[in-house]
Design a protein around this motif. Structure first.
Motif, PDB file in Angstrom:
ATOM      1  N   UNK A 110       8.345  32.752  58.464  1.00 13.06           N
ATOM      2  CA  UNK A 110       8.233  31.451  58.958  1.00 13.06           C
ATOM      3  C   UNK A 110       8.710  31.081  60.263  1.00 13.06           C
ATOM      4  N   UNK A 111       9.487  31.829  60.554  1.00 16.59           N
ATOM      5  CA  UNK A 111      10.121  31.488  62.030  1.00 16.59           C
ATOM      6  C   UNK A 111      10.780  32.755  62.575  1.00 16.59           C
ATOM      7  N   UNK A 112      10.227  33.681  63.277  1.00 17.58           N
ATOM      8  CA  UNK A 112      10.565  35.020  63.705  1.00 17.58           C
ATOM      9  C   UNK A 112      12.042  34.992  64.272  1.00 17.58           C
ATOM     10  N   UNK A 113      12.543  34.192  65.007  1.00 18.74           N
ATOM     11  CA  UNK A 113      13.840  34.236  65.542  1.00 18.74           C
ATOM     12  C   UNK A 113      14.881  34.608  64.429  1.00 18.74           C
ATOM     13  N   UNK A 114      14.689  34.215  63.384  1.00 21.90           N
ATOM     14  CA  UNK A 114      15.618  34.653  62.153  1.00 21.90           C
ATOM     15  C   UNK A 114      15.793  35.942  62.088  1.00 21.90           C
ATOM     16  N   UNK A 115      17.204  36.667  62.080  1.00 20.37           N
ATOM     17  CA  UNK A 115      17.332  37.931  62.105  1.00 20.37           C
ATOM     18  C   UNK A 115      17.233  38.882  63.160  1.00 20.37           C
ATOM     19  N   UNK A 202      27.786  37.640  66.261  1.00 20.17           N
ATOM     20  CA  UNK A 202      28.487  36.740  65.212  1.00 20.17           C
ATOM     21  C   UNK A 202      28.030  35.371  65.171  1.00 20.17           C
ATOM     22  N   UNK A 203      27.387  34.979  66.285  1.00 26.34           N
ATOM     23  CA  UNK A 203      26.948  33.503  66.492  1.00 26.34           C
ATOM     24  C   UNK A 203      25.641  33.443  65.628  1.00 26.34           C
ATOM     25  N   UNK A 204      24.871  34.427  66.165  1.00 28.83           N
ATOM     26  CA  UNK A 204      23.502  34.566  65.500  1.00 28.83           C
ATOM     27  C   UNK A 204      23.714  34.879  63.694  1.00 28.83           C
TER      28      UNK A 204
END
Length: 439
Positions: A110-115, A202-204
């Motif tokens: 749904x939102x490719x920035x995840x991971x 770590x933030x991500x």
């Protein structure tokens, strides 16, 4: 090798050198009191059954050695049953890791920035679900390409400006996407005094876990404060999926606080309970607070929402949490979580069988006084706040002339509280309250 005697916990949670004003951790690792790696390993039988009773009393006496904190927390929060074997737990762990990976992939679709190892801090969709064509959004989503496409693992790309996946019309998807930038803003502010969070990865990781949780728990989604509760899990548990499940179990206890309706916020029920407790144990203080217009106890909102994360140093807040969970521990926790549908039936049976020795001290008091039969037993966190107020009762009554003064007096406790004393005070008040409430 870390020595077990007198070592400060700060050496495990390194603070950035420029953050000189951060409160120092009072918690000390004490041989014979702190639960050490050796004592922890010795608490298991060869098959993997854990003697939880002994473990709880040691945690309350001296906390947990930072090197094993993560794995002990998994038991305290009900991720695993002490009566399970090593093999059974490994199977559960693998099943949960697979489940988390599946949810995360669903979110990534749904939102490719995840991971991707990044996160966003600018809104990505409008209330109607239309993509926001903002340069900052495009840059954050794909900093290396200078365009709006984000590569995906299968080699295709998702155009943030024009992609109108059918799911975007789904209100739940829109609602979830609306929270992503707020999660990013909070991640940017969470525990940034720690060296650990100087690393982007770590933030991500923190952003990914909170984003996945917001998708899975559609009733609550994401609310400010959750990043403070999740952050320690990232630091203590190396595997992202294990950290997610530890956070998910903690949220099962606290999610009622974060539930909002048009008329109220969930934590208001706890603030109301705090008012009732203070009225019983310190009627003069309660009366004074009412006179000042603070009868709703909103000044204690933050303490309850993020479990004293702001009032203690990072290391001391972890020490406080594990003592609270050890005191509240219920051996039925795992089965109640795992089999939610038949929890009532299961826990009724196991209540007869469970040994009082396997329960935390706070839980034992509730059992002895019949408080467990109440619709919703009061958590120890409310008594912790009540104990802080009781300790400052005379100061609040003589110096507070308005709600601003109340807030100022309570803000002054930051970094000055003793976690062990606070828990001891909470236990005394709990006992006193149950006796008076019975009458």
């Amino acid at each position: 090798m870390w020595r077990d005697t007198g070592a400060p916990a700060d050496s495990f949670y390194e603070v950035r050198p420029e953050c000189a004003d951060v409160p120092k951790t009072k918690f000390k690792i004490k041989a014979g009191k702190t639960l050490s790696a050796r004592k922890w390993q010795a608490a298991f039988t060869p098959e993997g059954y854990l003697d939880i009773g002994k473990t709880l009393s040691r945690i309350y006496r001296g906390g947990i050695h930072p090197s094993i904190r993560g794995e002990v927390w998994e038991f305290l929060l009900g991720c695993y049953d002490p009566k399970s074997t090593f093999d059974e737990r490994e199977r559960i762990r693998q099943r949960r890791r697979a489940q988390y990976a599946w949810w995360k992939e669903e979110c990534r679709q749904m939102f490719p920035v995840i991971g991707s190892g990044r996160f966003i801090t600018a809104p990505v969709v409008t209330e109607e679900g239309e993509p926001i064509q903002d340069p900052l959004v495009r840059l954050e989503a794909n900093p290396n390409m200078g365009q709006t496409t984000v590569p995906q693992e299968n080699g295709t790309s998702n155009n943030l400006e024009t992609a109108k996946d059918g799911q975007d019309k789904d209100k739940k998807v829109i609602q979830w996407k609306l929270t992503l930038h707020q999660i990013g803003l909070d991640v940017n502010r969470t525990d940034r005094t720690l060296v650990f969070y100087e690393k982007q990865e770590n933030l991500s990781k923190l952003w990914d876990i909170l984003a996945v949780y917001a998708w899975v728990d559609k009733d609550v989604g994401y609310c400010q404060g959750m990043s403070d509760l999740c952050s320690p899990m990232i630091i203590l548990l190396e595997d992202e999926a294990d950290a997610f499940w530890c956070f998910e179990r903690l949220m099962r206890r606290l999610r009622v606080n974060f539930r909002c309706t048009e008329r109220s916020v969930g934590v208001e029920a706890q603030l109301s309970n705090l008012a009732s407790i203070t009225q019983v144990i310190d009627p003069k203080l309660h009366q004074h607070l009412e006179t000042l217009g603070g009868g709703d106890y909103l000044f204690a909102f933050r303490m309850l929402m993020v479990l004293f994360r702001r009032e203690f140093s990072f290391g001391d807040s972890l020490y406080l949490w594990e003592m609270m969970w050890a005191l509240e521990y219920d051996p039925d926790l795992f089965s109640m979580y795992e089999e939610a549908d038949s929890a009532g039936e299961k826990s009724e049976g196991s209540k007869k069988a469970k040994s009082i020795r396997q329960c935390g001290k706070f839980e034992r008091e509730n059992m002895k006084n019949g408080a467990k039969n109440a619709e919703s037993p009061l958590p120890i966190s409310i008594f912790l706040v009540a104990s802080v107020l009781k300790d400052r009762s005379s100061k609040l009554q003589t110096e507070a002339r308005g709600l601003d003064d109340v807030v100022k007096i309570l803000n002054d406790i930051t970094g000055n509280l003793d976690a062990k004393k606070a828990c001891t005070g909470a236990m005394k008040l709990h006992k006193k309250y149950l006796k008076k409430a019975k009458k």
